[in-house]
Write a protein that holds these residues in place. Structure first.
Motif, PDB file in Angstrom:
ATOM      1  N   LYS A  30       0.697  -1.209  -0.090  1.00 57.40           N
ATOM      2  CA  LYS A  30       0.062  -0.175  -0.125  1.00 57.40           C
ATOM      3  C   LYS A  30       0.970   1.103   0.357  1.00 57.40           C
ATOM      4  O   LYS A  30       0.356   2.311  -0.892  1.00 57.40           O
ATOM      5  N   ALA A  31       1.889   1.335   0.557  1.00 55.67           N
ATOM      6  CA  ALA A  31       2.796   1.996   1.022  1.00 55.67           C
ATOM      7  C   ALA A  31       3.565   2.801  -0.613  1.00 55.67           C
ATOM      8  O   ALA A  31       3.334   3.862  -1.088  1.00 55.67           O
ATOM      9  N   PHE A  32       3.989   1.472  -1.050  1.00 53.34           N
ATOM     10  CA  PHE A  32       4.533   1.348  -2.579  1.00 53.34           C
ATOM     11  C   PHE A  32       3.441   2.048  -3.914  1.00 53.34           C
ATOM     12  O   PHE A  32       4.243   2.947  -3.766  1.00 53.34           O
ATOM     13  N   TYR A  33       2.735   1.395  -3.467  1.00 53.10           N
ATOM     14  CA  TYR A  33       1.473   1.758  -4.342  1.00 53.10           C
ATOM     15  C   TYR A  33       1.169   3.485  -4.508  1.00 53.10           C
ATOM     16  O   TYR A  33       0.700   4.240  -5.070  1.00 53.10           O
ATOM     17  N   ILE A  34       1.345   4.372  -3.549  1.00 52.58           N
ATOM     18  CA  ILE A  34       1.203   5.626  -3.393  1.00 52.58           C
ATOM     19  C   ILE A  34       2.794   6.013  -3.622  1.00 52.58           C
ATOM     20  O   ILE A  34       2.757   7.178  -4.305  1.00 52.58           O
ATOM     21  N   LEU A  35       3.377   5.621  -3.186  1.00 50.80           N
ATOM     22  CA  LEU A  35       5.240   6.190  -3.439  1.00 50.80           C
ATOM     23  C   LEU A  35       6.096   6.021  -4.567  1.00 50.80           C
ATOM     24  O   LEU A  35       6.777   6.790  -4.715  1.00 50.80           O
ATOM     25  N   LYS A  36       5.784   4.575  -4.926  1.00 53.77           N
ATOM     26  CA  LYS A  36       6.161   4.727  -6.518  1.00 53.77           C
ATOM     27  C   LYS A  36       7.659   4.459  -5.813  1.00 53.77           C
ATOM     28  O   LYS A  36       8.918   4.754  -6.522  1.00 53.77           O
ATOM     29  N   ASN A  37       8.311   4.118  -5.056  1.00 53.21           N
ATOM     30  CA  ASN A  37       9.375   4.092  -4.208  1.00 53.21           C
ATOM     31  C   ASN A  37       9.808   3.181  -3.303  1.00 53.21           C
ATOM     32  O   ASN A  37       9.222   3.620  -2.169  1.00 53.21           O
ATOM     33  N   LYS A  38      10.586   1.785  -3.322  1.00 49.92           N
ATOM     34  CA  LYS A  38      10.700   0.814  -2.580  1.00 49.92           C
ATOM     35  C   LYS A  38      11.662   2.091  -1.165  1.00 49.92           C
ATOM     36  O   LYS A  38      11.148   1.403  -0.302  1.00 49.92           O
ATOM     37  N   GLU A  39      12.657   2.667  -1.309  1.00 52.93           N
ATOM     38  CA  GLU A  39      13.250   3.264  -0.001  1.00 52.93           C
ATOM     39  C   GLU A  39      12.273   3.557   0.833  1.00 52.93           C
ATOM     40  O   GLU A  39      11.845   3.920   1.551  1.00 52.93           O
ATOM     41  N   LEU A  40      11.478   4.897  -0.309  1.00 51.02           N
ATOM     42  CA  LEU A  40      10.418   5.662   0.386  1.00 51.02           C
ATOM     43  C   LEU A  40       9.543   4.896   1.464  1.00 51.02           C
ATOM     44  O   LEU A  40       8.713   4.832   2.593  1.00 51.02           O
ATOM     45  N   ALA A  41       8.885   4.008   0.883  1.00 56.61           N
ATOM     46  CA  ALA A  41       7.336   2.549   1.015  1.00 56.61           C
ATOM     47  C   ALA A  41       8.479   1.924   2.185  1.00 56.61           C
ATOM     48  O   ALA A  41       7.358   2.060   3.093  1.00 56.61           O
ATOM     49  N   GLU A  42       9.023   1.917   2.452  1.00 55.49           N
ATOM     50  CA  GLU A  42      10.040   1.378   3.522  1.00 55.49           C
ATOM     51  C   GLU A  42      10.255   2.527   5.115  1.00 55.49           C
ATOM     52  O   GLU A  42       9.851   1.930   6.010  1.00 55.49           O
ATOM     53  N   GLU A  43      10.303   3.383   4.593  1.00 52.73           N
ATOM     54  CA  GLU A  43      10.603   4.323   5.336  1.00 52.73           C
ATOM     55  C   GLU A  43       9.478   4.352   6.097  1.00 52.73           C
ATOM     56  O   GLU A  43       8.986   4.940   7.538  1.00 52.73           O
ATOM     57  N   ALA A  44       7.913   4.694   5.348  1.00 54.93           N
ATOM     58  CA  ALA A  44       6.324   5.196   5.405  1.00 54.93           C
ATOM     59  C   ALA A  44       6.142   3.996   6.282  1.00 54.93           C
ATOM     60  O   ALA A  44       5.790   4.382   7.557  1.00 54.93           O
ATOM     61  N   LEU A  45       6.460   2.733   6.000  1.00 60.11           N
ATOM     62  CA  LEU A  45       5.887   1.452   7.097  1.00 60.11           C
ATOM     63  C   LEU A  45       6.777   1.797   8.848  1.00 60.11           C
ATOM     64  O   LEU A  45       6.182   1.084   9.765  1.00 60.11           O
ATOM     65  N   ALA A  46       8.827   1.577   8.305  1.00 57.90           N
ATOM     66  CA  ALA A  46       8.363   1.644   9.965  1.00 57.90           C
ATOM     67  C   ALA A  46       8.380   2.799  10.449  1.00 57.90           C
ATOM     68  O   ALA A  46       8.428   2.950  11.524  1.00 57.90           O
ATOM     69  N   ASN A  47       8.311   4.094  10.328  1.00 65.64           N
ATOM     70  CA  ASN A  47       7.010   5.487  10.671  1.00 65.64           C
ATOM     71  C   ASN A  47       5.890   5.089  10.873  1.00 65.64           C
ATOM     72  O   ASN A  47       5.936   5.189  12.161  1.00 65.64           O
ATOM     73  N   ALA A  48       5.341   4.037  10.290  1.00 62.93           N
ATOM     74  CA  ALA A  48       4.072   3.536  11.055  1.00 62.93           C
ATOM     75  C   ALA A  48       4.522   2.629  11.806  1.00 62.93           C
ATOM     76  O   ALA A  48       3.246   2.476  13.020  1.00 62.93           O
ATOM     77  N   PHE A  49       4.742   1.519  11.910  1.00 63.64           N
ATOM     78  CA  PHE A  49       5.265   0.651  13.085  1.00 63.64           C
ATOM     79  C   PHE A  49       5.985   1.583  14.524  1.00 63.64           C
ATOM     80  O   PHE A  49       5.838   1.061  14.993  1.00 63.64           O
ATOM     81  N   ILE A  50       7.119   3.109  14.150  1.00 60.71           N
ATOM     82  CA  ILE A  50       7.029   3.526  15.201  1.00 60.71           C
ATOM     83  C   ILE A  50       5.689   3.791  15.322  1.00 60.71           C
ATOM     84  O   ILE A  50       5.276   4.066  17.178  1.00 60.71           O
ATOM     85  N   LYS A  51       4.835   4.300  15.314  1.00 59.98           N
ATOM     86  CA  LYS A  51       3.633   5.392  15.333  1.00 59.98           C
ATOM     87  C   LYS A  51       2.648   4.230  16.079  1.00 59.98           C
ATOM     88  O   LYS A  51       2.375   4.363  17.493  1.00 59.98           O
ATOM     89  N   ILE A  52       2.796   3.308  15.854  1.00 61.19           N
ATOM     90  CA  ILE A  52       1.775   1.422  16.527  1.00 61.19           C
ATOM     91  C   ILE A  52       3.055   1.865  18.025  1.00 61.19           C
ATOM     92  O   ILE A  52       1.455   1.228  18.709  1.00 61.19           O
ATOM     93  N   MET A  53       4.306   1.550  18.044  1.00 63.77           N
ATOM     94  CA  MET A  53       4.725   1.268  19.217  1.00 63.77           C
ATOM     95  C   MET A  53       4.543   2.195  19.896  1.00 63.77           C
ATOM     96  O   MET A  53       4.239   2.154  21.394  1.00 63.77           O
ATOM     97  N   GLY A  54       4.391   3.475  19.699  1.00 63.80           N
ATOM     98  CA  GLY A  54       4.211   4.763  20.592  1.00 63.80           C
ATOM     99  C   GLY A  54       2.767   4.743  20.893  1.00 63.80           C
ATOM    100  O   GLY A  54       2.696   5.289  22.270  1.00 63.80           O
TER     101      GLY A  54
END
Length: 181
Positions: A30-54
């Motif tokens: 889903k993140a890759f669909y929006i961003l069309k970039n693997k590294e940015l999609a990984e960053e979005a996923l990591a940021n989301a999991f940081i928010k989940i952990m927060g």
């Protein structure tokens, strides 16, 4: 992210790990669909999991049917935040398409389909053949509304509306409403 993990109990770490192992690829897509970039999609996923952990107390207290839409919304919002921060990666057509597709607020419906896709598609009494075919295109093959429109000789807007009607029909059936129109 390691700092966040250090502050979690073993049970909370297991919860986050299980969530990532079970749904991480779907969130990444889903993140890759929006961003069309693997590294940015990984960053979005990591940021989301940081928010989940927060917000681990809230996330771990949600029922499965509420947890997945909650997490997907975090991933989507993080992807959009990355686009806002990094103007050189702005793909306005893709953002508009994604937002139009999700304006209907059908994230929960996607999870219903994800978990029960085969049962829904195989139930010949629930949906007409053309509706089942539409679901296969949309949720099994991950085709966009534009691609489905081309296959079915209908406009993108008609494909979007058809998806809304099919999902509403499934929702009504699952909540005890009228099955047939």
């Amino acid at each position: 992210m390691i700092i966040f993990l250090a502050g979690l109990t073993n049970e909370e770490k297991a919860f986050v790990s299980n969530l990532y192992n079970k749904h991480g690829q779907y969130f990444f897509r889903k993140a890759f669909y929006i961003l069309k970039n693997k590294e940015l999609a990984e960053e979005a996923l990591a940021n989301a999991f940081i928010k989940i952990m927060g917000n681990i107390e809230k996330a771990s207290s949600l029922a499965d049917e509420d947890l997945l839409p909650y997490c997907l919304t975090l991933v989507k919002n993080e992807a959009i935040n990355i686009i806002r921060k990094d103007k050189k990666h702005l793909y306005t057509d893709n953002i508009e398409t994604y937002l139009i597709e999700d304006l209907e607020n059908k994230i929960e419906a996607e999870f219903i389909l994800k978990d029960q896709f085969q049962a829904i598609v195989n139930d010949k009494t629930l949906l007409k053949e053309e509706e089942r075919l539409f679901l296969i295109f949309r949720y099994h093959h991950d085709l966009t509304y534009n691609e489905i429109g081309k296959l079915l000789n209908i406009s993108q807007g008609t494909a979007l509306k058809r998806n809304q009607r099919i999902l509403e029909k499934i929702r009504k059936t699952k909540t005890g409403g009228q099955q047939h129109e």
